[in-house]
Design an enzyme around this catalytic site. Structure first.
Site, PDB file in Angstrom:
ATOM      1  N   ASP A  88       0.839  -1.196   0.000  1.00 23.22           N
ATOM      2  CA  ASP A  88       0.000   0.000   0.000  1.00 23.22           C
ATOM      3  C   ASP A  88       0.874   1.246   0.000  1.00 23.22           C
ATOM      4  O   ASP A  88       1.748   1.404   0.845  1.00 23.22           O
ATOM      5  CB  ASP A  88      -0.913  -0.007   1.231  1.00 23.22           C
ATOM      6  CG  ASP A  88      -2.099   0.917   1.088  1.00 23.22           C
ATOM      7  OD1 ASP A  88      -1.879   2.119   0.816  1.00 23.22           O
ATOM      8  OD2 ASP A  88      -3.245   0.461   1.245  1.00 23.22           O
TER       9      ASP A  88
ATOM     10  N   SER B 274      -7.351   4.208  -1.107  1.00 18.54           N
ATOM     11  CA  SER B 274      -7.108   2.763  -1.081  1.00 18.54           C
ATOM     12  C   SER B 274      -8.358   1.951  -1.361  1.00 18.54           C
ATOM     13  O   SER B 274      -8.275   0.835  -1.865  1.00 18.54           O
ATOM     14  CB  SER B 274      -6.520   2.348   0.272  1.00 18.54           C
ATOM     15  OG  SER B 274      -5.227   2.869   0.431  1.00 18.54           O
TER      16      SER B 274
ATOM     17  N   GLU C  17      -1.347  -7.858   2.074  1.00 24.07           N
ATOM     18  CA  GLU C  17      -1.076  -6.419   2.018  1.00 24.07           C
ATOM     19  C   GLU C  17      -0.034  -6.011   3.048  1.00 24.07           C
ATOM     20  O   GLU C  17      -0.185  -6.286   4.239  1.00 24.07           O
ATOM     21  CB  GLU C  17      -2.356  -5.621   2.292  1.00 24.07           C
ATOM     22  CG  GLU C  17      -2.116  -4.114   2.175  1.00 24.07           C
ATOM     23  CD  GLU C  17      -3.195  -3.270   2.857  1.00 24.07           C
ATOM     24  OE1 GLU C  17      -3.346  -2.109   2.448  1.00 24.07           O
ATOM     25  OE2 GLU C  17      -3.857  -3.757   3.792  1.00 24.07           O
TER      26      GLU C  17
ATOM     27  N   ASP D 276       2.395   2.801   3.195  1.00 19.95           N
ATOM     28  CA  ASP D 276       1.528   3.961   3.005  1.00 19.95           C
ATOM     29  C   ASP D 276       1.570   4.894   4.208  1.00 19.95           C
ATOM     30  O   ASP D 276       1.637   6.122   4.064  1.00 19.95           O
ATOM     31  CB  ASP D 276       0.101   3.446   2.765  1.00 19.95           C
ATOM     32  CG  ASP D 276      -0.958   4.534   2.793  1.00 19.95           C
ATOM     33  OD1 ASP D 276      -0.969   5.360   1.859  1.00 19.95           O
ATOM     34  OD2 ASP D 276      -1.774   4.552   3.727  1.00 19.95           O
TER      35      ASP D 276
ATOM     36  N   HIS E 208       2.353   8.931   4.558  1.00 20.27           N
ATOM     37  CA  HIS E 208       1.455   9.933   5.134  1.00 20.27           C
ATOM     38  C   HIS E 208       2.167  10.752   6.207  1.00 20.27           C
ATOM     39  O   HIS E 208       1.937  11.965   6.336  1.00 20.27           O
ATOM     40  CB  HIS E 208       0.229   9.262   5.752  1.00 20.27           C
ATOM     41  CG  HIS E 208      -0.828   8.876   4.765  1.00 20.27           C
ATOM     42  ND1 HIS E 208      -1.500   9.799   3.988  1.00 20.27           N
ATOM     43  CD2 HIS E 208      -1.337   7.660   4.423  1.00 20.27           C
ATOM     44  CE1 HIS E 208      -2.382   9.180   3.218  1.00 20.27           C
ATOM     45  NE2 HIS E 208      -2.293   7.879   3.460  1.00 20.27           N
TER      46      HIS E 208
ATOM     47  N   ASP F 191      -1.702  -0.004  -4.655  1.00 19.97           N
ATOM     48  CA  ASP F 191      -2.967   0.643  -4.992  1.00 19.97           C
ATOM     49  C   ASP F 191      -2.755   2.087  -5.436  1.00 19.97           C
ATOM     50  O   ASP F 191      -3.555   2.648  -6.178  1.00 19.97           O
ATOM     51  CB  ASP F 191      -3.930   0.584  -3.801  1.00 19.97           C
ATOM     52  CG  ASP F 191      -3.265   0.945  -2.480  1.00 19.97           C
ATOM     53  OD1 ASP F 191      -2.043   1.227  -2.466  1.00 19.97           O
ATOM     54  OD2 ASP F 191      -3.961   0.942  -1.455  1.00 19.97           O
ATOM     55  N   HIS F 192      -1.653   2.705  -4.983  1.00 27.01           N
ATOM     56  CA  HIS F 192      -1.297   4.084  -5.292  1.00 27.01           C
ATOM     57  C   HIS F 192       0.058   4.363  -4.661  1.00 27.01           C
ATOM     58  O   HIS F 192       0.581   3.533  -3.911  1.00 27.01           O
ATOM     59  CB  HIS F 192      -2.340   5.064  -4.736  1.00 27.01           C
ATOM     60  CG  HIS F 192      -2.577   4.861  -3.267  1.00 27.01           C
ATOM     61  ND1 HIS F 192      -1.681   5.244  -2.293  1.00 27.01           N
ATOM     62  CD2 HIS F 192      -3.606   4.267  -2.598  1.00 27.01           C
ATOM     63  CE1 HIS F 192      -2.126   4.902  -1.108  1.00 27.01           C
ATOM     64  NE2 HIS F 192      -3.300   4.295  -1.258  1.00 27.01           N
TER      65      HIS F 192
END
Length: 386
Positions: A66, A107, A274, A279, A283, A321-322
């Protein structure tokens, strides 16, 4: 007395909201721009003679980092002195991540694109833009007699794993997502989120319902160690799991346990794993967090590739996912395992993400395509009759 009663009632009403917001607290900034690796590990590189696969995959393992873009991958390469297990995967492509509602996906929409092969709006879990349920690759695999599994370092009810098993209009409907697990025949799921199965507004204890459906249910992997077959649910934390430096080898152990059980199915299996917290480091603009999670994810990839080489009928796909953080690698040092990075944002970005593939059918994943094509390619390679 009236004021006290009012405050107690307000607190009770706010508890469900507290659980919802706690699920998002990983986005709080904790900026740190350097990482010095102290835990270098050996990477096994397979020779061409070892890579003799069957023509079609019987099993597919989809590994989602992620928030993992190219910079996150290369930060891991830098930190481990130039080598990752991921580098065994020679078929490489790029996926476009835009959702139906936004240039920058979240997500939920990103996970749904991978799981269902359809673009949808940010926040959607396994539903189309009109909020109609979409069939997931996990559900299709179940329908075709394959074993299925989900593993996550977040809560298992969080957006990415949820998008493979649930159908809800909004990603923050954690209790509804947990209840959707009872509507499937999934064989193994391991991740956090026990709160949403047990401490619910509707008073249901889903862990007891799971037991009634034949699952062995645990709240840690140690207790699940002796379970070698059958249906297994391990809820490893009340909400999210701890970060890489505190949870130990949870991701590797959970993946290995899933493979041990799922590989017994003669019809094959589908497993999604995952690495959620790459991710979260993005952030937070925290280089140490990003790189530590990337290395943890890669160690798990090493276990999966070893399984695939021995099995010869397993396709392994690694993607994201990104991308998160808009990470730029600055004056780092591969020889020392030192990483220095800068961040463009505390959110997601709209750049393409890498797709790595290994095993039978890996060549299908080369090129540039929409993220929805990953679902299409998996479906094609599984050659389902239904």
């Amino acid at each position: 007395m009236k004021n006290i009663a009012f405050r107690v009632l307000a607190l009770i009403c706010l508890l469900p909201l507290a659980n919802v917001y706690a699920q998002e607290n990983y986005k709080e900034k904790d900026s740190k721009y350097t990482y010095q690796n102290e835990g270098f590990y050996e990477v096994k590189i397979y020779s061409e003679d070892q890579l003799k696969f069957k023509k079609h995959p019987r099993n597919i393992i989809l590994l989602i980092g992620d928030g993992m873009g190219v910079s996150q991958v290369f930060s891991g390469i830098t930190a481990n002195k130039g080598k990752l297990h991921l580098q065994n995967m020679k078929a490489i492509g790029f996926a476009k991540t835009q959702s139906s509602s936004h240039y920058i996906t979240d997500s939920a929409a990103g996970g749904t694109a991978l799981s269902c092969g359809k673009k949808t709006y940010n926040g959607a879990i396994g539903v189309d833009p009109d909020k109609n349920p979409l069939e997931t690759i996990l559900e299709i695999a179940e329908k075709n007699d394959k074993a299925t599994g989900l593993v996550s370092t977040s809560a298992i009810t969080h957006a990415t794993p949820a998008s493979f098993i649930a159908h809800q209009p909004q990603r923050n409907m954690y209790e509804e997502i947990a209840a959707d697990f009872l509507k499937t025949d999934i064989d193994v799921f391991i991740g956090g989120g026990e709160t949403f199965f047990k401490e619910r507004k509707d008073g249901r204890d889903l862990t007891n319902e799971l037991k009634g459906n034949g699952y062995k249910v645990f709240n840690n992997l140690k207790d699940a160690k002796s379970t070698k077959s059958g249906k297994l649910a391990v809820l490893t934390a009340p909400e999210h799991n701890e970060k890489f430096s505190q949870r130990g080898a949870m991701l590797q152990e959970a993946t290995d346990k899933s493979l041990e059980i799922l590989s017994q199915d003669k019809d094959g299996f589908f497993l999604m794993v995952e690495g959620s917290q790459i991710d979260w480091g993005g952030h937070q603009n925290n280089t140490s967090y990003v790189v530590g999670e990337m290395l943890d994810f890669d160690k798990m990839i090493g276990d999966v590739l070893e399984f695939a080489v021995k099995d010869r009928e397993t396709l392994v796909i690694v993607t994201a996912d990104h991308e998160t953080g808009g990470i730029a690698l600055l004056d780092s040092d591969i020889a020392k395992g030192f990483v220095k990075a800068g961040f463009a944002t505390g959110g997601h970005t709209g750049v393409m993400v890498p797709v790595f593939a290994f095993g039978p059918g890996a060549q299908e994943f080369m090129g540039i395509y929409e993220n929805t094509a990953i679902f299409d390619k998996m479906l094609k390679l599984f050659r389902f009759k239904n």
